[in-house]
Design a protein around this motif. Structure first.
Motif, mmCIF file in Angstrom:
data_model
loop_
_atom_site.group_PDB
_atom_site.id
_atom_site.type_symbol
_atom_site.label_atom_id
_atom_site.label_comp_id
_atom_site.label_asym_id
_atom_site.label_seq_id
_atom_site.Cartn_x
_atom_site.Cartn_y
_atom_site.Cartn_z
ATOM 1 N N PHE A 96 20.709 -2.632 -12.590
ATOM 2 C CA PHE A 96 21.397 -3.759 -11.957
ATOM 3 C C PHE A 96 20.511 -5.004 -11.946
ATOM 4 N N ARG A 97 20.485 -5.701 -13.052
ATOM 5 C CA ARG A 97 19.702 -6.925 -13.126
ATOM 6 C C ARG A 97 20.293 -7.975 -12.194
ATOM 7 N N PRO A 98 19.446 -8.835 -11.565
ATOM 8 C CA PRO A 98 17.983 -8.892 -11.655
ATOM 9 C C PRO A 98 17.301 -8.228 -10.447
ATOM 10 N N PHE A 99 17.771 -7.070 -10.036
ATOM 11 C CA PHE A 99 17.172 -6.361 -8.909
ATOM 12 C C PHE A 99 15.687 -6.130 -9.182
ATOM 13 N N SER A 100 14.868 -6.316 -8.133
ATOM 14 C CA SER A 100 13.416 -6.187 -8.274
ATOM 15 C C SER A 100 12.918 -4.953 -7.535
ATOM 16 N N GLU A 101 12.417 -3.990 -8.275
ATOM 17 C CA GLU A 101 11.831 -2.794 -7.661
ATOM 18 C C GLU A 101 10.669 -3.169 -6.758
ATOM 19 N N ARG A 102 9.835 -4.082 -7.197
ATOM 20 C CA ARG A 102 8.653 -4.450 -6.433
ATOM 21 C C ARG A 102 9.022 -5.094 -5.095
ATOM 22 N N ASP A 103 9.967 -6.028 -5.109
ATOM 23 C CA ASP A 103 10.353 -6.696 -3.870
ATOM 24 C C ASP A 103 11.009 -5.720 -2.893
ATOM 25 N N ALA A 104 11.848 -4.841 -3.420
ATOM 26 C CA ALA A 104 12.512 -3.866 -2.558
ATOM 27 C C ALA A 104 11.503 -2.863 -1.997
ATOM 28 N N GLN A 105 10.553 -2.455 -2.827
ATOM 29 C CA GLN A 105 9.560 -1.480 -2.384
ATOM 30 C C GLN A 105 8.664 -2.064 -1.298
ATOM 31 N N GLN A 106 8.359 -3.344 -1.388
ATOM 32 C CA GLN A 106 7.538 -3.982 -0.361
ATOM 33 C C GLN A 106 8.238 -3.963 0.988
ATOM 34 N N ILE A 107 9.565 -4.096 0.968
ATOM 35 C CA ILE A 107 10.335 -4.011 2.209
ATOM 36 C C ILE A 107 10.244 -2.607 2.789
ATOM 37 N N THR A 108 10.337 -1.602 1.930
ATOM 38 C CA THR A 108 10.314 -0.215 2.387
ATOM 39 C C THR A 108 8.927 0.225 2.814
ATOM 40 N N TRP A 109 7.895 -0.211 2.099
ATOM 41 C CA TRP A 109 6.523 0.189 2.435
ATOM 42 C C TRP A 109 6.158 -0.184 3.870
ATOM 43 N N ALA A 110 6.717 -1.262 4.370
ATOM 44 C CA ALA A 110 6.363 -1.714 5.714
ATOM 45 C C ALA A 110 6.799 -0.729 6.792
ATOM 46 N N ARG A 111 7.722 0.173 6.453
ATOM 47 C CA ARG A 111 8.237 1.100 7.463
ATOM 48 C C ARG A 111 7.185 2.109 7.925
ATOM 49 N N ASN A 112 6.391 2.625 6.995
ATOM 50 C CA ASN A 112 5.474 3.713 7.339
ATOM 51 C C ASN A 112 4.468 3.339 8.429
ATOM 52 N N PRO A 113 3.708 2.248 8.260
ATOM 53 C CA PRO A 113 2.752 1.913 9.333
ATOM 54 C C PRO A 113 3.443 1.534 10.637
ATOM 55 N N TYR A 114 4.675 0.990 10.539
ATOM 56 C CA TYR A 114 5.392 0.594 11.748
ATOM 57 C C TYR A 114 5.923 1.810 12.500
ATOM 58 N N LEU A 115 6.487 2.783 11.745
ATOM 59 C CA LEU A 115 7.080 3.961 12.368
ATOM 60 C C LEU A 115 6.059 5.035 12.719
ATOM 61 N N HIS A 116 5.098 5.246 11.818
ATOM 62 C CA HIS A 116 4.219 6.411 11.953
ATOM 63 C C HIS A 116 2.780 6.065 12.327
ATOM 64 N N GLY A 117 2.458 4.789 12.349
ATOM 65 C CA GLY A 117 1.093 4.389 12.679
ATOM 66 C C GLY A 117 1.054 3.512 13.915
ATOM 67 N N GLY A 118 -0.081 2.899 14.122
ATOM 68 C CA GLY A 118 -0.252 2.074 15.308
ATOM 69 C C GLY A 118 0.088 0.619 15.098
ATOM 70 N N CYS A 119 0.633 0.285 13.926
ATOM 71 C CA CYS A 119 0.949 -1.115 13.628
ATOM 72 C C CYS A 119 2.007 -1.636 14.607
ATOM 73 N N THR A 121 3.757 -4.429 14.544
ATOM 74 C CA THR A 121 4.844 -5.223 13.972
ATOM 75 C C THR A 121 5.283 -4.632 12.638
ATOM 76 N N PHE A 122 6.523 -4.917 12.273
ATOM 77 C CA PHE A 122 7.055 -4.397 11.015
ATOM 78 C C PHE A 122 6.443 -5.127 9.826
ATOM 79 N N THR A 123 6.308 -6.430 9.933
ATOM 80 C CA THR A 123 5.756 -7.229 8.839
ATOM 81 C C THR A 123 5.150 -8.508 9.386
ATOM 82 N N PRO A 124 4.058 -8.988 8.776
ATOM 83 C CA PRO A 124 3.486 -10.266 9.206
ATOM 84 C C PRO A 124 4.255 -11.464 8.660
ATOM 85 N N ILE A 125 5.187 -11.220 7.737
ATOM 86 C CA ILE A 125 5.973 -12.312 7.157
ATOM 87 C C ILE A 125 6.933 -12.864 8.199
ATOM 88 N N PRO A 126 6.987 -14.171 8.415
ATOM 89 C CA PRO A 126 7.898 -14.745 9.408
ATOM 90 C C PRO A 126 9.357 -14.437 9.055
#
Length: 304
Positions: A96-119, A121-126
Motif C-alpha cells: 500500500f504505497r506510500p505507507f512507511s514501515e519505518r514511520d509506523a514502527q516508530q509509533i509502535t516502538w514507543a509502546r514498550n518502554p511506556y507500558l513495560h518500563g519506567g518511562c 511518557t509515551f513519546t517526547p514528540i509534542p
C-alpha cells in the motif's frame, strides 16, 4: 467462513473503537491517547491485509491450525496468533504505497518502554507534531480498504484529521526545502573553500550515502543537477520479455518495476530517505531495471 479474529470488518470496528478512545480530549492525557492510537494503527494494518487475504496476518504454528482457521477451511477455537507489528508494516509498505514501515514502527516502538518500563511518557514528540505523522500512515491504511476517514472517525471529527494531514504535508514540504537549501549551501561553501574545518574534513572523506540496495538507477539531483542514485529494495511488478536474436535464438529478459525509496547525491551530499521526500522532489516514484531470471525461478517452479 474466516474466524472473527482474522476478519477484516471485525478488525476495522475494533480500530474505530480504539480511535474513539484516542480522540477523546477529556479525561485522557496525550500519552494515553497516543497509546490507543498506536494500537489502532496496528489493527488498521491487520484489517487492510486481511481484507486481501486473512493468511497475511496469521503467524504459523506447529500444527498449522491457526492458518487453517484464518483461511476459512476449518472452524476452531485455537489460540489466535498474528504476525508481529514490524512484519505487518513491512507487508503494508510493499502493498500500500506510500505507507512507511519505518514511520509506523516508530509509533509502535514507543509502546514498550511506556507500558513495560519506567518511562513516564509515551513519546517526547509534542502532540502537534505526533498526530500529523500518525494520521499520514493511518489514512493510507483506510484508503487501502476502500473506506473513508469519515467512516473511521465520524463527520464531527473529520476536520480534526484533515487538519493533521494538511500539517503533515506542510512539514514534508518544509523538510524538503530545508534539505535542498542545506545541500546547496554546503556545496557552495566547498567550492568557495569556506567550509569550517570539521566539515571540510568530512567532505574530504565522505561516507557512502547510498544504501547499497540491489536495484538502482541514475537520476538528476534536485539540489545541484549532478547525477545521483535512486534506489529501491522491492519490485512492484515484473515482466518477461523475449529479444529475438535470429530465427533460432532469443534472449529472455526480466524487466522489473522498482519502488523508489532512497535518493542520494555524492556531489552535494543530499539524501532523501523517505518516499514522501522523493515525491516532494518530483523524482520518479518507480523505475525500471533488468533483473536476474534465476532469482525468480523458485516462484514458478518451487512445487517439488
Amino acid at each position: 467462513m474466516t474466524s472473527s479474529e482474522y476478519d477484516d470488518e471485525a478488525l476495522w470496528l475494533k480500530a474505530k473503537l480504539f480511535l474513539n478512545h484516542a480522540m477523546d480530549d477529556e479525561p485522557r492525557a496525550f500519552d494515553e491517547r497516543a497509546l490507543w492510537a498506536s494500537l489502532a494503527l496496528e489493527l488498521l494494518a491487520k484489517a487492510a491485509l486481511s481484507r486481501v487475504l486473512p493468511l497475511l496476518i496469521a503467524s504459523p504454528t506447529e500444527d498449522g491450525g491457526n492458518l487453517l482457521v484464518a483461511s476459512g477451511l476449518v472452524e476452531g477455537e485455537g489460540r489466535f496468533t498474528s504476525v508481529k507489528a514490524h512484519t505487518l508494516y513491512s507487508r503494508c509498505q510493499k502493498a500500500f504505497r506510500p505507507f512507511s514501515e519505518r514511520d509506523a514502527q516508530q509509533i509502535t516502538w514507543a509502546r514498550n518502554p511506556y507500558l513495560h518500563g519506567g518511562c513516564p511518557t509515551f513519546t517526547p514528540i509534542p502532540p502537534d507534531a505526533w498526530w500529523p505523522r500518525f494520521w499520514a500512515q493511518a489514512a493510507i491504511l483506510v484508503n487501502a480498504q476502500d473506506k473513508s476517514l469519515d467512516e473511521l472517525v465520524g463527520s464531527d471529527r473529520l476536520s480534526i484529521v484533515e487538519k493533521h494531514l494538511a500539517q503533515n504535508k506542510k512539514n514534508i514540504e518544509h523538510r524538503f526545502e530545508m534539505l535542498i537549501e542545506r545541500a546547496r549551501q554546503r556545496l557552495a561553501q566547498f567550492r568557495a573553500g569556506s567550509l569550517p574545518a570539521r566539515l571540510a574534513r568530512e567532505w574530504a572523506n565522505p561516507a557512502d550515502l547510498s544504501l547499497g540496495w540491489d536495484y538502482r538507477t541514475d537520476q538528476a539531483c534536485p539540489a545541484c543537477g549532478s547525477v545521483g542514485v535512486l534506489e529501491g529494495a522491492d519490485a512492484e511488478s515484473r515482466e518477461v520479455k523475449y529479444d529475438e536474436l535470429d530465427e533460432h535464438y532469443y534472449d529472455v529478459l526480466l524487466e522489473l518495476t522498482i519502488s523508489a525509496e532512497h535518493f542520494s547525491c555524492e556531489t552535494c551530499r543530499l539524501v532523501l530517505d523517505t518516499r514522501e521526500l522523493i515525491e516532494a522532489a518530483e523524482l520518479p516514484a518507480t523505475f525500471v531495471t533488468e533483473g536476474d531470471f534465476r532469482d525468480y525461478e523458485d516462484d514458478d517452479y518451487g512445487n517439488d
